[in-house]
Design a protein around this motif. Structure first.
Motif, PDB file in Angstrom:
ATOM      1  N   THR A   1      60.693  71.522  25.208  1.00  0.00           N
ATOM      2  CA  THR A   1      61.676  70.579  24.651  1.00  0.00           C
ATOM      3  C   THR A   1      62.598  71.289  23.665  1.00  0.00           C
ATOM      4  OG1 THR A   1      60.211  68.690  24.969  1.00  0.00           O
ATOM      5  CG2 THR A   1      61.951  68.447  23.330  1.00  0.00           C
ATOM      6  N   LYS A   2      62.025  72.104  22.785  1.00  0.00           N
ATOM      7  CA  LYS A   2      62.845  72.857  21.829  1.00  0.00           C
ATOM      8  C   LYS A   2      63.776  73.822  22.538  1.00  0.00           C
ATOM      9  CE  LYS A   2      59.397  72.550  18.199  1.00  0.00           C
ATOM     10  NZ  LYS A   2      58.326  73.248  17.495  1.00  0.00           N
TER      11      LYS A   2
ATOM     12  N   ASP B   1      66.532  71.892  24.216  1.00  0.00           N
ATOM     13  CA  ASP B   1      67.471  71.462  23.169  1.00  0.00           C
ATOM     14  C   ASP B   1      68.467  72.583  22.853  1.00  0.00           C
ATOM     15  OD1 ASP B   1      66.273  68.973  22.927  1.00  0.00           O
ATOM     16  OD2 ASP B   1      65.143  69.491  21.106  1.00  0.00           O
ATOM     17  N   GLN B   2      67.972  73.811  22.737  1.00  0.00           N
ATOM     18  CA  GLN B   2      68.853  74.958  22.462  1.00  0.00           C
ATOM     19  C   GLN B   2      69.828  75.183  23.616  1.00  0.00           C
ATOM     20  OE1 GLN B   2      66.095  78.149  21.794  1.00  0.00           O
ATOM     21  NE2 GLN B   2      65.370  77.307  19.848  1.00  0.00           N
TER      22      GLN B   2
ATOM     23  N   ASP C   1      72.470  72.590  23.431  1.00  0.00           N
ATOM     24  CA  ASP C   1      73.426  72.939  22.369  1.00  0.00           C
ATOM     25  C   ASP C   1      74.413  74.022  22.816  1.00  0.00           C
ATOM     26  OD1 ASP C   1      72.211  71.107  20.710  1.00  0.00           O
ATOM     27  OD2 ASP C   1      71.085  72.617  19.558  1.00  0.00           O
TER      28      ASP C   1
END
Length: 172
Positions: free
Chosen positions: A69-70, A73-74, A77
């Motif tokens: 998930t992290k 997310d990156q 972005d």
């Protein structure tokens, strides 16, 4: 190293060492674009354009769900990936490459392939008699190795074994 050539410990050691060295090599190629090996795995999976559930991406990228998930997310972005609710199962989220993500994947894929080609991996197979044979002309040099490793993974992964058994149909 074992006293007996080809012992299981040798296979495990060799595969582990090869994976680590290849990851280090490809990590250096991807570092110019501040992309990790894990991010590269995600981009490669999503490059088929079908969109994949996050649970599948987690398994294929060998990342726990929270870490994935992290990472996604990156990538969101950076405008390389986007997420959408699955139209069939609204409880699931699917990930896709953006247009920019497809362009970046194609560009990086060329660089990664060039780096692998520099290794000069030969496409040798072994016949039942132990004599080396080459694959068909025009086959990419590492194709046989990848096929053999995929076959090994399929034999080792119980989930894939079930899929292959289901695809083969009922047993008689």
């Amino acid at each position: 190293m074992s006293d007996v050539p080809g012992a299981p410990a040798d296979l495990l050691r060799s595969l582990t060492r090869a994976e680590r060295l290849l990851s280090r090599r490809l990590g250096a190629v991807l570092a110019d674009d501040a992309l990790s090996i894990e991010a590269w795995r995600v981009l490669c999976l999503l490059a088929d354009g079908q969109g994949h559930p996050m649970s599948e991406v987690s398994v294929e990228a060998s990342l726990p769900p929270g870490t994935l998930t992290k990472l996604v997310d990156q990538l969101v972005d950076r405008n390389l990936v986007f997420r959408r609710i699955d139209p069939i199962d609204r409880r699931r989220i699917r990930a896709y490459l953006t247009v920019r993500g497809r362009r970046e994947h194609a560009r990086l894929d060329e660089r990664v392939r060039a780096s692998i080609a520099e290794l000069g991996i030969t496409d040798m197979g072994i016949t039942e008699m132990g004599v080396a044979e080459t694959s068909e002309p025009g086959t990419p040099p590492a194709a046989n190795l990848v096929r053999q490793l995929d076959d090994l993974i399929g034999r080792l992964d119980p989930a894939r074994q079930r899929v292959h058994a289901d695809a083969a149909g009922p047993h008689r």
